[in-house]
Design a protein around this motif. Structure first.
Motif, PDB file in Angstrom:
ATOM      1  N   GLU A   1       3.099  60.334   9.489  1.00 38.49           N
ATOM      2  CA  GLU A   1       3.141  58.946   9.055  1.00 38.49           C
ATOM      3  C   GLU A   1       3.781  58.889   7.667  1.00 38.49           C
ATOM      4  OE1 GLU A   1       2.866  56.008   9.879  1.00 38.49           O
ATOM      5  OE2 GLU A   1       2.120  56.256  11.924  1.00 38.49           O
ATOM      6  N   ALA A   2       4.107  57.702   7.220  1.00 38.11           N
ATOM      7  CA  ALA A   2       4.641  57.561   5.863  1.00 38.11           C
ATOM      8  C   ALA A   2       4.156  56.248   5.286  1.00 38.11           C
ATOM      9  CB  ALA A   2       6.160  57.607   5.892  1.00 38.11           C
ATOM     10  N   VAL A   3       3.874  56.244   3.993  1.00 34.06           N
ATOM     11  CA  VAL A   3       3.512  55.012   3.298  1.00 34.06           C
ATOM     12  C   VAL A   3       4.368  54.879   2.050  1.00 34.06           C
ATOM     13  CG1 VAL A   3       1.106  54.795   4.107  1.00 34.06           C
ATOM     14  CG2 VAL A   3       1.592  56.200   2.090  1.00 34.06           C
ATOM     15  N   GLY A   4       4.684  53.652   1.692  1.00 34.92           N
ATOM     16  CA  GLY A   4       5.485  53.417   0.497  1.00 34.92           C
ATOM     17  C   GLY A   4       6.539  52.368   0.789  1.00 34.92           C
ATOM     18  N   GLU A   5       7.404  52.165  -0.181  1.00 38.95           N
ATOM     19  CA  GLU A   5       8.488  51.190   0.009  1.00 38.95           C
ATOM     20  C   GLU A   5       9.613  51.920   0.739  1.00 38.95           C
ATOM     21  OE1 GLU A   5       8.897  50.287  -4.159  1.00 38.95           O
ATOM     22  OE2 GLU A   5       7.539  48.572  -3.995  1.00 38.95           O
ATOM     23  N   LEU A   6       9.385  52.131   2.043  1.00 38.63           N
ATOM     24  CA  LEU A   6      10.260  53.022   2.811  1.00 38.63           C
ATOM     25  C   LEU A   6      11.680  52.488   2.941  1.00 38.63           C
ATOM     26  CD1 LEU A   6       7.701  54.065   5.586  1.00 38.63           C
ATOM     27  CD2 LEU A   6       8.145  55.156   3.371  1.00 38.63           C
TER      28      LEU A   6
END
Ligand code: IPE
Ligand code: IPE
Ligand code: MG
Length: 254
Positions: free
Chosen positions: A110-115
């Motif tokens: 998964e990824a979190v942030g201002e992708l």
């Protein structure tokens, strides 16, 4: 038959008590590791990806459900352009080279942030591994990329406002659970343990909401030298902390 790692005394000790469900790591000290050796900073980041692989394997093996790695902060965009470019290249390399390992170990990426701020050549392999690993149930590995805790909280507030305007937010108070559902980490358990390497004792905008009741462990080891042993030692230290969540010690279940 038990593997050598599973017979490791430290690992056997850890298996006797509950492990943290969600571990967050502020992987710091790559630049200093390289500078100490007269190498370009990027070599520190490169060596740091070996720590990522080893710590991820170890976390998975001891039964951590969620591992969140702070790989690039919203503020790190302001570093020199060549370092930012080098980090983006390394991220792409990591996503391509670890794809197989992630799948073989039943890990969901998964990824979190201002992708949307990430270059396409990072977003594309990120999305690809995310998709192909979506059905895995072993451990959720979340990369915090272009991530900031304040940015995340502001985005959650913005999303609530939008939903209220659109009429899709049921009337009622905005309580902690309502708010948490708008965060990028929605679905992940609260962070139980935050580890920061390299001797810095600050949170640098990492999981500000999610770590409300986390235990914090700060170690002097620089990230490229933080491997299975150091990770297991941190988990063991966590297991000996008393988490009170506002209660008195006497109120806690024995
Ligand atoms: C952490 O290492 C990795 C990132 C922030 C991307 P640093 O690059 O911050 O290393 P130091 O703190 O300068 O040693
Ligand atoms: C925090 O490290 C961000 C990551 C580990 C990705 P930094 O090196 O950017 O933090 P500061 O600037 O020392 O607070
Ligand atoms: Mg740093």
């Amino acid at each position: 038959m038990a593997t050598a790692a599973e017979r490791d005394p430290l690992e056997l000790q850890i298996r006797e008590r509950p492990v943290p469900a969600h571990v967050g790591i502020i992987m710091d000290g790559n630049g200093r590791w390289a500078e100490e050796r007269g190498l370009p900073r990027l070599e520190g980041h490169r060596e740091g990806s070996n720590s990522v692989r080893e710590v991820t394997r170890t976390a998975r093996r001891v039964g951590v459900q969620a591992l969140t790695l702070y790989a690039f902060s919203a503020q790190n965009w302001s570093r020199p352009a060549d370092e930012v470019a080098g980090l983006m290249d390394l991220l792409r390399e990591y996503l391509e080279s670890e794809r197989q390992e992630i799948l073989e170990n039943g890990i969901r990426l998964e990824a979190v942030g201002e992708l949307d701020r990430l270059p396409r050549f990072v977003r594309a392999p990120l999305e690809a591994v995310r998709e192909v690993s979506a059905g895995n149930r072993g451990m959720v590995l979340t990369l915090a990329l272009s991530y900031g805790g304040q940015e995340e909280i502001a985005a959650a507030a913005e999303s609530l406002v939008q939903r209220a305007r659109a009429g899709t937010l049921p009337p009622g108070p905005i309580d902690v659970d309502t708010f948490a559902r708008e965060l990028w980490t929605c679905g992940l358990p609260p962070v139980d343990l935050v580890i920061r390497t390299s001797g810095e004792t600050r949170v640098s905008n990492f999981m500000l909401w999610q770590s409300a009741y986390a235990e914090f462990i700060f170690v002097d080891t620089l990230w490229p030298e933080f491997r299975a042993r150091q990770f297991l030692a941190a988990v063991l230290e966590y297991q000996h902390r008393e988490r009170r969540f506002g209660l008195t010690s006497a109120q806690l279940p024995k």
